[in-house]
Design a protein around this motif. Structure first.
Motif, PDB file in Angstrom:
ATOM      1  N   TYR A  18      51.233  62.412  52.433  1.00  0.00           N
ATOM      2  CA  TYR A  18      52.657  62.701  52.284  1.00  0.00           C
ATOM      3  C   TYR A  18      53.072  63.966  53.021  1.00  0.00           C
ATOM      4  CZ  TYR A  18      52.448  58.755  49.371  1.00  0.00           C
ATOM      5  OH  TYR A  18      52.255  57.475  48.950  1.00  0.00           O
TER       6      TYR A  18
ATOM      7  N   ASN B 147      36.676  47.305  52.740  1.00  0.00           N
ATOM      8  CA  ASN B 147      36.890  45.958  52.202  1.00  0.00           C
ATOM      9  C   ASN B 147      36.066  44.925  52.940  1.00  0.00           C
ATOM     10  OD1 ASN B 147      38.660  46.358  50.069  1.00  0.00           O
ATOM     11  ND2 ASN B 147      40.404  46.509  51.458  1.00  0.00           N
TER      12      ASN B 147
ATOM     13  N   CYS C  71      40.120  47.787  61.066  1.00  0.00           N
ATOM     14  CA  CYS C  71      39.575  46.496  60.632  1.00  0.00           C
ATOM     15  C   CYS C  71      39.095  45.681  61.826  1.00  0.00           C
ATOM     16  CB  CYS C  71      40.626  45.676  59.885  1.00  0.00           C
ATOM     17  SG  CYS C  71      41.295  46.472  58.446  1.00  0.00           S
TER      18      CYS C  71
ATOM     19  N   PHE D  36      40.014  52.315  54.254  1.00  0.00           N
ATOM     20  CA  PHE D  36      40.226  51.274  53.241  1.00  0.00           C
ATOM     21  C   PHE D  36      39.887  49.875  53.750  1.00  0.00           C
ATOM     22  CE2 PHE D  36      43.104  48.280  51.044  1.00  0.00           C
ATOM     23  CZ  PHE D  36      42.655  48.456  49.754  1.00  0.00           C
TER      24      PHE D  36
ATOM     25  N   LYS E 190      52.901  59.169  60.388  1.00  0.00           N
ATOM     26  CA  LYS E 190      52.675  58.142  59.380  1.00  0.00           C
ATOM     27  C   LYS E 190      52.497  56.779  60.035  1.00  0.00           C
ATOM     28  CE  LYS E 190      54.878  59.543  55.121  1.00  0.00           C
ATOM     29  NZ  LYS E 190      56.061  59.382  54.283  1.00  0.00           N
TER      30      LYS E 190
ATOM     31  N   ASP F 262      42.565  56.563  53.804  1.00  0.00           N
ATOM     32  CA  ASP F 262      43.427  55.409  53.979  1.00  0.00           C
ATOM     33  C   ASP F 262      42.934  54.521  55.106  1.00  0.00           C
ATOM     34  OD1 ASP F 262      46.209  54.483  52.891  1.00  0.00           O
ATOM     35  OD2 ASP F 262      46.106  53.975  55.018  1.00  0.00           O
TER      36      ASP F 262
ATOM     37  N   ASP G 205      55.319  53.517  54.171  1.00  0.00           N
ATOM     38  CA  ASP G 205      55.146  53.931  52.776  1.00  0.00           C
ATOM     39  C   ASP G 205      54.557  52.827  51.906  1.00  0.00           C
ATOM     40  OD1 ASP G 205      56.028  56.420  53.269  1.00  0.00           O
ATOM     41  OD2 ASP G 205      58.115  56.011  52.743  1.00  0.00           O
ATOM     42  N   TYR G 206      54.745  51.575  52.310  1.00  0.00           N
ATOM     43  CA  TYR G 206      54.167  50.490  51.523  1.00  0.00           C
ATOM     44  C   TYR G 206      52.694  50.342  51.828  1.00  0.00           C
ATOM     45  CZ  TYR G 206      58.904  49.127  50.524  1.00  0.00           C
ATOM     46  OH  TYR G 206      60.193  49.124  50.108  1.00  0.00           O
ATOM     47  N   GLN G 207      52.295  50.864  52.971  1.00  0.00           N
ATOM     48  CA  GLN G 207      50.954  50.589  53.435  1.00  0.00           C
ATOM     49  C   GLN G 207      49.984  51.719  53.131  1.00  0.00           C
ATOM     50  OE1 GLN G 207      51.056  49.016  57.343  1.00  0.00           O
ATOM     51  NE2 GLN G 207      48.862  49.186  57.573  1.00  0.00           N
ATOM     52  N   LEU G 208      50.465  52.959  53.242  1.00  0.00           N
ATOM     53  CA  LEU G 208      49.594  54.109  53.029  1.00  0.00           C
ATOM     54  C   LEU G 208      49.568  54.432  51.541  1.00  0.00           C
ATOM     55  CD1 LEU G 208      51.048  56.271  55.908  1.00  0.00           C
ATOM     56  CD2 LEU G 208      48.988  54.915  55.988  1.00  0.00           C
ATOM     57  N   PHE G 209      48.390  54.565  50.979  1.00  0.00           N
ATOM     58  CA  PHE G 209      48.357  54.844  49.549  1.00  0.00           C
ATOM     59  C   PHE G 209      47.228  55.785  49.161  1.00  0.00           C
ATOM     60  CE2 PHE G 209      46.097  51.079  50.595  1.00  0.00           C
ATOM     61  CZ  PHE G 209      44.872  51.329  50.054  1.00  0.00           C
ATOM     62  N   ALA G 210      46.189  55.873  49.997  1.00  0.00           N
ATOM     63  CA  ALA G 210      45.081  56.760  49.649  1.00  0.00           C
ATOM     64  C   ALA G 210      45.567  58.201  49.793  1.00  0.00           C
ATOM     65  CB  ALA G 210      43.910  56.500  50.565  1.00  0.00           C
TER      66      ALA G 210
ATOM     67  N   PHE H 157      53.031  47.123  58.808  1.00  0.00           N
ATOM     68  CA  PHE H 157      54.321  46.843  58.189  1.00  0.00           C
ATOM     69  C   PHE H 157      55.419  47.769  58.667  1.00  0.00           C
ATOM     70  CE2 PHE H 157      51.543  44.428  55.753  1.00  0.00           C
ATOM     71  CZ  PHE H 157      52.299  43.443  55.172  1.00  0.00           C
TER      72      PHE H 157
END
Lengths: 276, 288
Positions: free
Chosen positions: B143, B111, B161, B107, B150, B104, B93-98, B89
């Protein structure tokens, strides 16, 4: 997957009807009055009168009804649940039992109570949506600001309160848009949000909320900086580019609302309640 | 694996007064192993189109075939398709969350239901592909990364994946020149080494000129040009017309042509142009 499509709260629909042109204070006071009426109305007849009135307002303001009602969609399950709660939990001594099964007993009073509560919520939604669809955010803020000003004398920071509320309202849409993007980013990496049982589905939401909250904090911080950069310092010494003023239409509208209120009160006195 | 789009239309907020048509009758295809640039000014519909490529968005009319599988069909395995077509994307920031880089990147493979050691291998491999040192960055806080890092972590998260098509949505936006060069280097190597199909979305002509083989130019929800990168750049007037910049070196070449330099019309890179100019100068000296 478009969350924002179903959010009508806080959305303004540009238009040039009488309702759009009314002073925001007139609209705000009228909306408050209508809400109070809604809370004391207890009969189908009075609701019918209210329905006719709101239908007229919506017709005049040229709001597309389909769009206005779209915001109801996510609320529908809650409404249905509430109706059933009332049906089984409300009862009074002279109610007639309709049917009874295991520990559940439904009475005609329960049906009426369910209808009453559902209509109340429905109309509350219609009144507030009509207000926000026909009034810009700036007008709404100015109106509230001006109406709450007298409370400043007893130490209530009216401007700051209104500002906070408006920002919160704005953030509903922004957060919905962000949520949309985050959900997509996760779906792209193989999360199937609509698969699995309830617990599995709930667990899949955790990775969504983390970036959502972090982004919300970031946005809030950016907003603060942007406001300070433009020397925002609350209400102190703040002047307005557009000052509000009441016109003839506003007096007519106020008169119209008062007549309607009197009519509703008459109805309430004549048909006190539908729950006997 | 190929993608085929036929007469695709899409409107945002359809059925509301705010309806906005963003894709008009789009038809195109992406072949196996291609390195495709999707360019156009902002609001051209690039992202909307690209999100149809991996079934994040489904057509409102027309159809999209991913690997000959129609995304509109009720029984289409959409999560499976999304694994085959990776999407990085615009905003990491919308994609990384772990909490950490390693988690991350793990992830996606998790799945897919891979075992612990397989996931670990995927993470090591993906981090090597984007040039993030495994030992240094595995436990690094997301962060605490720079903008460029990033982006690379986001690309690694998708590469882990093992997608067969990779969509990169304006991944150079907001990076400083060095960060941009680094990520472009990563992308170039990826295409050369793994022969993965890459769709590179951008509005910077400078970037795509030296990267991709084929260009699809969009404007206002329509495809206005589709062809090899050189063929597109020959019609630079058309690009300027829809508000796209052409590389600086092409401006210089155009100016020189106006002054009588006989330069070929297909110059794209600085080296090519420099060589042509020296050739021209040499010829002039001979004729003098």
């Amino acid at each position: 997957m478009e969350l924002t499509k179903n959010i009508t709260l806080g959305v303004y629909m540009p238009g040039n009807t009488v309702i759009h042109r009314l002073d925001p204070r007139t609209k705000l006071v009228s909306a408050c009055l209508l809400i109070v009426l809604l809370l004391i109305i207890k009969s189908y007849q009075a609701y019918a009168l209210f329905f006719i009135f709101m239908a007229a307002i919506i017709l005049i303001s040229q709001i597309p009804i389909g769009y206005a009602l779209r915001g109801l969609k996510p609320m529908l399950p809650v409404l249905v649940l509430m109706w059933f709660f009332q049906l089984f939990l409300y009862s009074n001594p002279n109610a007639n039992t309709l049917f009874s099964w295991w520990i559940f007993t439904a009475t005609d009073a329960g049906v009426h109570m369910g209808n009453l509560i559902s209509m109340r919520v429905l109309f509350l939604f219609v009144v507030t949506t009509t207000l926000t669809l026909t009034t810009t955010m700036v007008d709404l803020t100015d109106g509230m600001d001006s109406l709450l000003k007298p409370l400043g004398r007893i130490g209530l920071p009216s401007h700051e309160l209104v500002m906070t509320m408006v920002i919160a309202l704005r953030f509903v849409l922004i957060l919905a848009e962000e949520l949309d993007k985050i959900v997509k980013a996760q779906m792209a990496r193989g999360v199937a949000f609509d698969q699995g049982n309830f617990i599995q589905k709930t667990r899949k939401l955790f990775p969504v909320f983390l970036p959502l909250f972090i982004n919300a904090f970031k946005r809030a911080e950016e907003l603060i900086v942007a406001m300070e950069a433009r020397s925002y310092a609350g209400s102190k010494g703040r002047t307005k580019m557009k000052t509000l003023h009441m016109s003839r239409v506003d007096f007519f509208a106020t008169g119209f609302i008062l007549i309607f209120t009197a009519l509703v009160v008459l109805f309430i006195l004549h048909f006190p309640t539908m729950i006997r | 694996m190929s993608i085929e789009v036929k007469n695709l239309c899409y409107s945002y907020k359809r059925g509301t007064p705010f309806e906005k048509k963003v894709l008009h009758e789009i038809s195109m295809s992406v072949e196996d192993g291609e390195f495709l640039g999707l360019i156009g000014p902002t609001q051209a519909g690039k992202t909307t189109l690209a999100q149809h490529f991996n079934a994040l968005m489904l057509p409102q009319s027309g159809k999209v075939l991913i690997d000959n599988c129609n995304t509109c069909l009720k029984n289409a395995d959409l999560p499976g398709l999304r694994q085959k077509v990776g999407y990085v994307f615009q905003n990491p920031d919308y994609q990384l969350f772990a909490p950490t880089v390693g988690e991350d990147i793990a992830f996606g493979p998790k799945n897919q239901g891979l075992s612990g050691s397989e996931v670990e291998n995927r993470v090591i491999e993906a981090m090597a592909q984007v040039g993030l040192d495994y030992e240094t960055f595995r436990n690094r806080d997301i962060y605490a990364l720079s903008g460029g890092q990033k982006r690379r972590a986001a690309v690694a998260g998708v590469l882990a994946c093992h997608p067969r098509i990779l969509i990169l949505d304006d991944i150079t936006a907001g990076l400083d020149p060095r960060g941009r060069e680094e990520i472009l280097e990563v992308v170039k190597k990826l295409h050369q080494q793994s022969m993965i199909t890459i769709i590179f979305i951008s509005n910077s002509m400078e970037t795509v000129a030296r990267l991709v083989n084929r260009l699809v130019v969009m404007n206002k929800g329509r495809i206005v040009m589709d062809g090899s990168t050189r063929d597109i750049f020959i019609r630079s007037d058309k690009l300027l017309e829809i508000g796209l910049e052409i590389p600086d070196i092409m401006h210089i070449a155009n100016r020189l042509r106006e002054r009588g330099f006989d330069l070929p019309p297909t110059l794209l890179t600085i080296t090519e142009t420099a060589n042509s100019i020296t050739d021209c100068l040499a010829k002039r000296q001979v004729s003098d």
